[in-house]
Motif scaffolding. Structure first.
Motif, PDB file in Angstrom:
ATOM      1  N   THR A  21       0.816  -1.218   0.000  1.00  0.00           N
ATOM      2  CA  THR A  21       0.000   0.000   0.000  1.00  0.00           C
ATOM      3  C   THR A  21       0.845   1.261   0.000  1.00  0.00           C
ATOM      4  OG1 THR A  21      -0.064  -0.014   2.397  1.00  0.00           O
ATOM      5  CG2 THR A  21      -1.905  -1.065   1.265  1.00  0.00           C
ATOM      6  N   GLY A  22       2.124   1.125   0.145  1.00  0.00           N
ATOM      7  CA  GLY A  22       2.979   2.313   0.164  1.00  0.00           C
ATOM      8  C   GLY A  22       2.974   3.000   1.502  1.00  0.00           C
ATOM      9  N   VAL A  23       2.576   2.311   2.547  1.00  0.00           N
ATOM     10  CA  VAL A  23       2.553   2.898   3.872  1.00  0.00           C
ATOM     11  C   VAL A  23       3.762   2.391   4.645  1.00  0.00           C
ATOM     12  CG1 VAL A  23       1.244   3.050   6.000  1.00  0.00           C
ATOM     13  CG2 VAL A  23       0.058   3.006   3.823  1.00  0.00           C
ATOM     14  N   PHE A 294     -15.341  -6.713   4.054  1.00  0.00           N
ATOM     15  CA  PHE A 294     -14.638  -6.070   2.939  1.00  0.00           C
ATOM     16  C   PHE A 294     -13.151  -6.035   3.272  1.00  0.00           C
ATOM     17  CE2 PHE A 294     -18.811  -3.787   2.971  1.00  0.00           C
ATOM     18  CZ  PHE A 294     -19.293  -4.292   1.784  1.00  0.00           C
ATOM     19  N   SER A 295     -12.325  -6.125   2.235  1.00  0.00           N
ATOM     20  CA  SER A 295     -10.894  -5.929   2.464  1.00  0.00           C
ATOM     21  C   SER A 295     -10.594  -4.447   2.246  1.00  0.00           C
ATOM     22  CB  SER A 295     -10.077  -6.793   1.510  1.00  0.00           C
ATOM     23  OG  SER A 295     -10.351  -6.417   0.180  1.00  0.00           O
ATOM     24  N   ASP A 296      -9.506  -3.987   2.818  1.00  0.00           N
ATOM     25  CA  ASP A 296      -9.192  -2.561   2.724  1.00  0.00           C
ATOM     26  C   ASP A 296      -7.679  -2.381   2.623  1.00  0.00           C
ATOM     27  OD1 ASP A 296     -10.399   0.358   3.413  1.00  0.00           O
ATOM     28  OD2 ASP A 296      -8.411   0.123   4.313  1.00  0.00           O
ATOM     29  N   ALA A 326     -13.804   6.033   4.795  1.00  0.00           N
ATOM     30  CA  ALA A 326     -13.542   5.635   3.404  1.00  0.00           C
ATOM     31  C   ALA A 326     -13.151   6.835   2.538  1.00  0.00           C
ATOM     32  CB  ALA A 326     -14.755   4.927   2.822  1.00  0.00           C
ATOM     33  N   CYS A 327     -13.589   8.037   2.925  1.00  0.00           N
ATOM     34  CA  CYS A 327     -13.167   9.253   2.203  1.00  0.00           C
ATOM     35  C   CYS A 327     -11.640   9.385   2.287  1.00  0.00           C
ATOM     36  CB  CYS A 327     -13.797  10.505   2.812  1.00  0.00           C
ATOM     37  SG  CYS A 327     -15.565  10.635   2.585  1.00  0.00           S
ATOM     38  N   VAL A 358     -12.832  -0.412   3.211  1.00  0.00           N
ATOM     39  CA  VAL A 358     -13.497  -0.742   4.473  1.00  0.00           C
ATOM     40  C   VAL A 358     -15.018  -0.565   4.380  1.00  0.00           C
ATOM     41  CG1 VAL A 358     -13.129   1.622   5.299  1.00  0.00           C
ATOM     42  CG2 VAL A 358     -13.453  -0.185   6.928  1.00  0.00           C
ATOM     43  N   TYR A 359     -15.435   0.331   3.512  1.00  0.00           N
ATOM     44  CA  TYR A 359     -16.851   0.701   3.382  1.00  0.00           C
ATOM     45  C   TYR A 359     -17.544  -0.115   2.285  1.00  0.00           C
ATOM     46  CZ  TYR A 359     -20.704   3.957   2.260  1.00  0.00           C
ATOM     47  OH  TYR A 359     -21.914   4.528   2.008  1.00  0.00           O
TER      48      TYR A 359
END
Lengths: 407, 292
Positions: A21-23, A294-296, A326-327, A358-359
């Motif tokens: 994810t680049g985190v 849901f996957s996130d 989710a925003c 997540v949403y």
């Protein structure tokens, strides 16, 4: 400290997730800051849901900064900063606050709650070509002005109750007639207009439409009219205060309706707690529920999100809360795909988003609202003080109580 | 015909609570000439005190009502002594507008911090009991509120007209200088007036909390209703507030029934404007100092 096999696997999985994810942890470099501006009702009429939305923004940002050490975008590490001010549920104050932040150079905005506030603020950010991603405004007017920098997590209001009418139709003749109560604001009005069209298409008789002023303090007149011509279903496209008022006054006159729907209110725990037994059987739109899987890309999964949320927040999460988180997830995703913070590029990436969060799945229409197929609501119902999803069947967690229990 | 009678009944029920909520606003304006823009706060304060009594002591709102009234009396008495009156003394009556408006904003936010902005309710278990008479529905809670409002307004009228303190309040309202020359402690009388207004507003808040959902933000509309009721009924008297409240309630329900649910506020304020043009003193207007 002893590290067993399970911890090792967990750490490896988390590391892999960060890389994908680049985190990255903050130790690598000193992070730059991305400011998310905007206003939100922390007081005033809309503060109840406003705080739910704000909490969603806060928790997502807190998770990224504290748990993940920031977010990597285009080779640079960033931490996120939330800069939301109290608009006191006042559209005029909201526009002043947003204009000030536009003048101060804020490029990325998060929305307020209620269409009446989001709409005028959107005009300011659009004019300045600043992006807004929001989880608080669903009125058609927000999404039919050909704005390019405005994105909403919900489908436009007129498309929101299609699933409700589909549920009515699935009751095999259980609902033959329906009346509507709506408040005279842009969200509720367009939601009612869309519902009227859907009812017509479904062949359900529309008995009456009662239009309340935007803030109603007594609905005894409307309730006495409803009790004189009781429909099978009563659809209230109303905000929380009016929804509570209608439920209380229907109960006061013993007016029992087979299916009672309220657009806003039941998703809030405070609403359900205050209505107590009166709330049982009231249906609502439910965009998210803890049982949804849901996957996130940031939180891992909706269950992980919910666990983290409850560990850091005392405020009960409503679907607006998760939509607000989710925003942030969508912003981060679009920024990473854009490889930087250029607003035009981030805007284009937001418009092209199609991923699971997540949403749920995030995909906007060309007008910026949530895709009605992928981001449309399920129908919830208050059962034993909690919300159970009752329609459509494939995501339902309980059977619809029909007819609704008597008052 | 049933619809008409039902609307009139609903209007009377709704109006009686409006009357009780507004009677304090009328009293303060009539006696002191102060337009109390924090009046709605006093109403909501009553509702929140009753909520605390319910949550921590398990008291039914109606049982808590007298205690709430006493506490609101004390709070309002102190509010006048510490904030409102010093501001007026240093400047003029107009400053009371700013002071009470500012105080309302501050207190509303304090309530939001203390109680959250979520809607609350004092609705008791017996709220749904109702009966039909000739097709017209009567709800037990509405009838209790009607009775409580009429009793409390009659009580205020009794205090103002029959008790020595009432006569002093009226004398102060008529001629504050003359009252002062007669040895009346005007500042104390003003504070007592404020206290009485707060007590009745707090009592109304209890009934409102039983009938309607409320939150800190609700205070604004109760101030507006207070203003509308006294303009319609007349300033400075309990009977004026009663008449104005009932009239406002009936206008509201008849408009909903026969014109449309979207228009009761519009119609009420149209009547208000007409009243200001035709009879600025209100229907039962009197000669209290604030209304002159």
């Amino acid at each position: 400290m002893k590290i067993d096999r399970r911890d090792f696997l967990k750490s490896s999985a988390a590391g892999a997730a960060f890389l994908s994810t680049g985190v990255f942890p903050a130790a690598a470099q000193k992070p730059k800051t991305i400011v998310f501006g905007g206003s939100i009702p922390m007081s005033g009429k809309e503060a109840d849901t406003g705080l739910n939305v704000l909490q969603g923004y806060k928790v997502a940002i807190q998770y990224i900064n504290e748990k993940l050490g920031g977010v990597k975008i285009g080779g640079d590490l960033y931490e996120l900063k939330l800069q939301m001010f109290d608009d006191a549920s006042d559209p005029q104050r909201a526009t002043t606050l947003v204009q000030k932040q536009v003048d101060d150079g804020v490029n990325f905005f998060l929305g307020s709650f209620s269409s009446a506030i989001v709409l005028p603020s959107a005009a300011i950010t659009e004019r300045a070509k600043r992006i807004t991603v929001q989880a608080g405004g669903g009125s058609d007017q927000i999404f039919t002005r050909h704005y390019k920098f405005m994105f909403g997590m919900f489908p436009r209001a007129s498309r929101q109750l299609v699933s409700l009418v589909a549920m009515m139709k699935s009751l095999n003749g259980g609902i033959k007639s329906c009346s509507l109560v709506t408040t005279n604001d842009s969200y509720s009005k367009t939601q009612a207009d869309g519902t009227i069209a859907a009812l017509k298409e479904a062949g359900i008789e529309l008995k009456n439409v009662y239009r309340l002023p935007p803030t109603a303090n007594d609905v005894s007149g409307v309730v006495s009219q409803i009790s004189g011509a009781v429909p099978d279903a009563l659809v209230c496209t109303t905000h929380e205060h009016e929804s509570a008022l209608i439920a209380q006054q229907l109960a006061s006159t013993g007016t029992n309706i087979k299916l009672l729907f309220m657009a806003l209110g039941p998703e809030s725990k405070a609403f359900r707690d205050n209505l107590g037994k009166l709330g049982e059987g009231i249906t609502n739109i439910q965009y998210w529920e803890p049982s949804f899987h849901f996957s996130d890309p940031i939180f891992g999964s909706s269950q992980d999100y919910y666990k983290y949320y409850n560990s850091v927040s005392k405020r009960h999460a409503s679907y607006q809360t998760v939509a607000a988180s989710a925003c942030i997830v969508s912003y981060v995703r679009a920024m990473q795909e854009a490889g930087g913070l250029d607003t035009e590029k981030v805007r284009d990436k937001l418009a092209a988003l199609d991923f699971e969060s997540v949403y749920g799945r995030i995909k906007f229409t060309k007008d910026g609202d949530g895709d009605p197929v992928f981001m449309g609501p399920a129908i919830g119902q208050i059962q034993n003080g909690n919300i159970a999803v009752v329609f459509p069947e494939k995501v339902s967690t309980a059977k619809l109580l029909f007819p609704k229990p008597k008052w | 015909m049933v619809h008409l009678v039902q609307s009139l009944v609903d209007g009377l029920m709704q109006g009686s609570v409006l009357s009780l909520a507004a009677v304090g606003f009328s009293l303060i304006f009539g006696v002191m000439g102060v337009v109390n823009l924090s009046h709605g706060i006093m109403v909501i304060l009553g509702a929140y005190i009753a909520l605390l009594a319910k949550q921590f002591l398990g008291l039914d709102a109606l049982v808590a009502l007298p205690f709430v009234a006493v506490l609101c009396f004390l709070a309002s008495y102190g509010y006048d002594r510490i904030i409102v009156h010093p501001a007026i003394r240093r400047s003029n009556l107009l400053s009371s507008l700013l002071v009470t408006y500012g105080a309302a904003l501050v207190i509303q936010n304090v309530f939001t911090l203390a109680f959250s902005p979520d809607f609350q309710s004092l609705r008791p278990a017996y709220a749904n009991a109702h009966f039909r008479l000739g097709g017209v529905v009567f709800n037990s809670l509405d009838l209790i509120s009607l009775a409580a409002s009429l009793i409390l307004i009659a009580l205020l009228s009794l205090v103002l007209n029959r008790l020595p303190i009432g006569r002093v309040i009226k004398a102060t309202a008529e001629q504050s200088l003359a009252a002062r020359l007669c040895g009346v402690d005007i500042d104390r009388i003003y504070a007592i007036t404020f206290g009485l207004a707060g007590a009745f507003a707090g009592a109304a808040g209890v009934l409102i909390g039983m009938l309607y959902p409320f939150s800190p933000a609700s205070q604004e509309q109760w101030t507006i209703y207070g203003f509308a009721v006294v303009v319609l009924g007349g300033i400075g008297s309990a009977s004026g507030a009663l008449f104005g409240g009932l009239l406002l309630g009936i206008i509201s329900t008849l408009t909903t029934q026969f014109i449309g649910a979207a228009y009761p506020n519009a119609m009420a304020f149209l009547v208000l404007v007409l009243m200001l043009v035709i009879r600025p003193n209100g229907i039962l207007g009197n000669a209290f100092s604030g209304s002159r």
